[in-house]
Scaffold this motif. Structure first.
Motif, PDB file in Angstrom:
ATOM      1  N   PHE A   1       1.006  -1.170   0.185  1.00 31.49           N
ATOM      2  CA  PHE A   1      -0.159   0.127  -0.023  1.00 31.49           C
ATOM      3  C   PHE A   1       0.735   1.101  -0.061  1.00 31.49           C
TER       4      PHE A   1
ATOM      5  N   PHE B   1      -1.003   9.819  -2.032  1.00 32.09           N
ATOM      6  CA  PHE B   1      -2.091  10.512  -1.460  1.00 32.09           C
ATOM      7  C   PHE B   1      -1.813  11.640  -0.294  1.00 32.09           C
TER       8      PHE B   1
ATOM      9  N   TYR C   1      -3.087  15.276   1.285  1.00 32.68           N
ATOM     10  CA  TYR C   1      -3.012  15.661   2.736  1.00 32.68           C
ATOM     11  C   TYR C   1      -2.321  16.574   3.000  1.00 32.68           C
TER      12      TYR C   1
ATOM     13  N   MET D   1      -3.710  19.652   2.195  1.00 31.47           N
ATOM     14  CA  MET D   1      -5.085  19.932   3.045  1.00 31.47           C
ATOM     15  C   MET D   1      -4.367  20.828   4.288  1.00 31.47           C
TER      16      MET D   1
ATOM     17  N   PHE E   1     -20.302   7.840   0.168  1.00 29.01           N
ATOM     18  CA  PHE E   1     -19.550   7.433   1.219  1.00 29.01           C
ATOM     19  C   PHE E   1     -20.147   6.708   2.427  1.00 29.01           C
TER      20      PHE E   1
ATOM     21  N   THR F   1      -9.696   2.672   3.459  1.00 30.69           N
ATOM     22  CA  THR F   1     -10.729   3.229   2.171  1.00 30.69           C
ATOM     23  C   THR F   1     -11.065   4.556   2.666  1.00 30.69           C
ATOM     24  N   LEU F   2     -11.119   4.846   3.970  1.00 32.08           N
ATOM     25  CA  LEU F   2     -11.460   6.225   4.316  1.00 32.08           C
ATOM     26  C   LEU F   2     -10.421   7.271   4.036  1.00 32.08           C
ATOM     27  N   PHE F   3      -9.219   6.673   4.413  1.00 30.12           N
ATOM     28  CA  PHE F   3      -7.942   7.490   3.886  1.00 30.12           C
ATOM     29  C   PHE F   3      -7.927   7.898   2.212  1.00 30.12           C
ATOM     30  N   VAL F   4      -8.555   6.949   1.537  1.00 33.29           N
ATOM     31  CA  VAL F   4      -8.558   7.228   0.122  1.00 33.29           C
ATOM     32  C   VAL F   4      -9.901   8.232  -0.193  1.00 33.29           C
ATOM     33  N   MET F   5     -10.947   7.613   0.328  1.00 28.77           N
ATOM     34  CA  MET F   5     -12.214   8.517  -0.188  1.00 28.77           C
ATOM     35  C   MET F   5     -12.141   9.791   0.448  1.00 28.77           C
ATOM     36  N   PHE F   6     -11.417  10.084   1.638  1.00 25.04           N
ATOM     37  CA  PHE F   6     -11.540  11.379   2.185  1.00 25.04           C
ATOM     38  C   PHE F   6     -11.056  12.403   1.094  1.00 25.04           C
TER      39      PHE F   6
ATOM     40  N   ALA G   1      -8.728   9.578  -6.140  1.00 30.80           N
ATOM     41  CA  ALA G   1      -9.513   8.334  -5.298  1.00 30.80           C
ATOM     42  C   ALA G   1     -10.482   7.784  -5.992  1.00 30.80           C
TER      43      ALA G   1
END
Lengths: 335, 319
Positions: A43, A50, A55, A58, A335, B141-146, B181
């Motif tokens: 991963f 990302f 991030y 952000m 979501f 999943t949250l890490f990517v979707m956020f 994402a």
């Protein structure tokens, strides 16, 4: 544009995984890590991508509260100045007024989400009414075509058509409206209509694919039964087709609503000119202009950071509310 | 969807015409109205491109002034010949001699290939891990979707790209926008469609994660992977904004095709504004650059179109 299609598929798929999301049970974190550490290693590229490009920026929204040096930009480098960037954003005029940019964004988004959304649905219904396979194929191919033309080229073509000697300008002249270049008028704001038609021209055909597919999935025996009972074609469309594809319509609508203040506004940057900032400038183009220092403005990173944050906040609000709406209406959500 | 189901659905769709179709006067009227509206729609979709194509070989003087001896304004249905009665190809000569459009093509092709390949590595590895049954799955999943919900905006992203020293290099066009994402989640859903039993038996045979991912699961998830690839190719091919932000005009030989189109058209506009009588061919450039950059795409798009359409349909039916 493509985001929307991918969003559809992922919205569908998210609903799917959401319902049967498997969980590993019965062992603790240590055992999980021992079992899956290779996976977490795999991963890493994704995580790195990302973190760096999503991030860290952000965290960078804090720049909106800093005195950002427009010549030598760095994250977290500026002095804290509180809300000063926002005060400047709402009080000063940089080529255009930010309040007007907000109004224009709202108007153009509304035009887009009403007419721009209805067009592909109507097109899909019309196309599926055609029984002649050859003609249907022809219409579909021709209407998808503009989608494959890039935004830069589309806007260049539109500029040609509505310019001083453009075809559309000439046609408007026949109807008694001859004011020259339609892209140079602030009153009436022809830009709003031009932008709307540009978006429809480019996307309606492609967006209709999903609705055509939904109409195809309707059980034909419904139509046969209705025809037996003497329903006209109009009634069949109104009472069978539309209710049957309503879930798809609602889903697409919420997706479109969630992205409405960012999607497609790069076309504004390509179409507008300094003369019509009052009606054409949007939050997106305002931010872009102050970032790149194009269109006669000088780069002002402090203001751009503030308006960028403003846009992000509105867009996340819209996304969450459309998501809530979708969950409430169709029991499935992004979501 | 299995093959049988698909055939059954195909039959249903084809069959849906027969019984329902009535022959009353009202039906014929509806058919007429539908056909004429669709003809109009098709006409509106086609005519701007036709107009540009015809104008690109017309007499620039008549087109620029909107009228002339043979051209009376409006749509250019057929090339407007110049005084000698010949078509004018000087616009094409200009852009071919200028040569920057070829460089634009090469740059764009390079960017698309690199960016889609790097993006697919992220999509496949990320999607595979998210699709697996681990304890961190909800978090990942949250890490990517956020990231699809909230973004920092142009300025902070620019600051990061600049901080990495990527501005004014090809990396700034290739890497920051290589995926998003949605693509990762789509890939993860693609992996979810592969039956778990296949994976289990591969595991029993001693296959590692990499082998399972690339040799067992990816071939089966190919239908979805192709959709992701096609979407990212279209996205990259049409993208102009990152390049316009990250590559300054001193580095115009790195510009992708889309930025060069903008540049050449602007040159053409400025020529008219300056009012110089030098080269009318420069006026035609605004048309020829559109044709030279778009015609190749429109020639290959029918092949992409079928694929994309089919996949959207398959995806919709599957959901």
């Amino acid at each position: 544009m493509t985001d929307r299609v991918s969003a559809v598929s992922s919205a569908k798929a998210a609903g799917r995984t959401g319902s049967k999301r498997p969980r590993s049970e019965g062992h603790g974190w240590g055992k999980d890590f021992k079992l899956n550490w290779i996976l977490y290693l795999i991963f890493i590229p994704c995580a790195v991508y990302f973190i760096i490009f999503n991030y860290i920026p952000m965290l960078g929204v804090l720049m909106a509260f800093q005195d950002v040096d427009s010549t030598n930009i760095s994250l977290f480098g500026g002095d804290w100045i509180g809300w000063e960037n926002f005060t400047r954003l709402f009080t000063t005029s940089v080529g255009s007024n930010f309040w007007l940019a907000i109004r224009n964004t709202a108007v153009m988004s509304l035009l887009n989400i009403t007419f721009g959304f209805a067009a592909p649905v109507i097109l899909a219904i019309l196309v599926s009414e055609v029984r002649n396979k050859g003609f249907r194929r022809f219409v579909q191919t021709v209407t998808y075509m503009p989608y494959f033309v890039s935004a830069v080229v589309v806007c260049q073509i539109i500029k040609e058509l509505v310019g001083d000697e453009g075809v559309v300008t000439a046609i408007c002249g026949w109807f008694g409206y001859s004011e020259g270049n339609l892209l140079a008028q602030a009153d009436p704001p022809t830009f709003w209509l031009i932008y709307m038609f540009t978006d429809i021209w480019q996307n309606a055909g492609y967006s209709s694919i999903i609705f055509v597919a939904a109409i195809h999935a309707i059980d034909p025996s419904l139509y046969e039964a209705a025809a037996m009972d003497g329903a006209t074609r109009w009634q069949r469309t109104w009472k069978i087709t539309i209710p049957s594809i309503l879930p798809t319509i609602v889903m697409m609508f919420t997706i479109k609503m969630g992205t409405m203040i960012t999607a497609g506004f790069d076309k504004v940057v390509l179409l507008y000119n300094t003369g019509i900032f009052d009606v054409a400038d949007t939050i997106y183009s305002y931010t872009y202009r102050l970032t790149t220092g194009s269109m006669g403005s000088t780069a002002d990173f402090g203001l751009a950071a503030a308006s960028g944050l403003f846009q992000s906040v509105i867009s996340v609000t819209l996304l969450l509310s459309s998501n809530y709406l979708s969950r409430w209406l169709t029991k499935s959500s992004l979501f | 969807m299995t093959r049988q189901e698909r055939i059954a659905m195909q039959k249903r769709i084809q069959g849906s015409g027969g019984m329902v179709q009535g022959k009353s006067a009202g039906d014929i009227a509806v058919t007429c109205v539908t056909w004429s509206i669709l003809f109009l729609v098709a006409f509106i979709c086609l005519i701007p491109l036709w107009h540009v194509l015809m104008a690109s070989v017309s007499d620039p003087k008549q087109i620029a002034f909107g009228m002339g001896e043979t051209y009376k304004g409006g749509i250019v249905w057929w090339p407007v010949a110049n005084a000698d009665g010949a078509w004018d190809f000087s616009g094409y000569e200009y852009i071919f001699e200028d040569g920057s459009i070829f460089r634009g093509y090469l740059n764009t092709i390079l960017y698309v290939i690199c960016s889609v390949s790097i993006g697919m590595v992220v999509n496949i590895t990320g999607g595979y891990v998210i699709s697996r049954n681990t304890k961190l799955k909800p978090f990942l999943t949250l890490f990517v979707m956020f990231t699809s919900m909230f973004n920092g905006g142009l300025i902070p992203t620019y600051a990061v790209v600049k901080g990495l020293g990527m501005t004014d290099t090809i990396l700034s066009v290739i890497i920051p926008g290589c995926t998003n994402a949605f693509f990762v989640v789509m890939m993860s859903n693609a992996f979810c469609t592969v039956p778990e039993s296949t994976v289990e038996s591969a595991k029993l045979d001693g296959a590692g994660h990499l082998r399972i991912m690339f040799q067992i699961m990816l071939p089966q998830a190919m239908t979805f992977a192709v959709v992701v690839i096609l979407n990212s190719v279209i996205l990259q091919w049409n993208s102009w904004m990152p390049a316009s932000i990250y590559l300054s005009s001193n580095f115009s030989d790195l510009w992708p095709l889309q930025l060069l189109i903008r540049d050449l058209s602007a040159r053409s506009d400025n020529y008219l504004a300056a009012g110089s009588a030098a080269a009318w061919s420069l006026y035609l450039v605004r048309y020829t650059v559109i044709i030279a950059s778009t015609l190749p795409i429109l020639c290959i798009f029918p092949f992409f179109q079928k694929k994309l359409e089919k996949n959207v349909v398959v995806g919709a039916v599957k959901g």
